[in-house]
Design a protein around this motif. Sequence first.
Motif, PDB file in Angstrom:
ATOM      1  N   MET A  92       0.293  -1.062  -0.181  1.00 43.28           N
ATOM      2  CA  MET A  92      -0.035   0.096   0.013  1.00 43.28           C
ATOM      3  C   MET A  92       1.199   1.177   0.055  1.00 43.28           C
ATOM      4  N   GLN A 117      -2.580   0.507  -3.697  1.00 42.01           N
ATOM      5  CA  GLN A 117      -2.176  -0.724  -3.633  1.00 42.01           C
ATOM      6  C   GLN A 117      -1.786  -0.846  -4.562  1.00 42.01           C
ATOM      7  N   THR A 119       0.237  -3.887  -6.746  1.00 39.90           N
ATOM      8  CA  THR A 119       0.640  -5.313  -6.409  1.00 39.90           C
ATOM      9  C   THR A 119       1.049  -5.710  -7.571  1.00 39.90           C
TER      10      THR A 119
END
Length: 122
Positions: A92, A117, A119
């Motif tokens: 995050m 976020q 990823t």
Amino acid sequence: QVHLVESGGGSVQAGGSLRLSCLASGDSFSTTCMGWSRQGPGKEREGVARISSGDITGYAPSVRGRFTVSRDNAKNTLYLQMNSLKPEDTAMYYCVADPSCSVVAPPDFPYWGQGTQVTVSS
């Protein structure tokens, strides 16, 4: 009081790029020191990058050469360009602000956004 709103997070494959943005409230953005912090799963918060009111930048060793922090004072916006992303960049990401420019480390900045976020898959 400073209100920060991040955007631009998402999911990418390793080697990809993302650009995060942070819109700040108020009319003192140009004199505010800004930065990015992140917290990965099971990890402590860490500073990623910072930029002073005079555009002096600093980076964590783990991102130097891959990430670039910049600001557009006319738009009250902070950016983080992230290239050559690695799975270990998964976290995050938080926009942080220090209007007094008295704090060195981004994780210690007094104002935080809600986070976006990022990823990175291998």
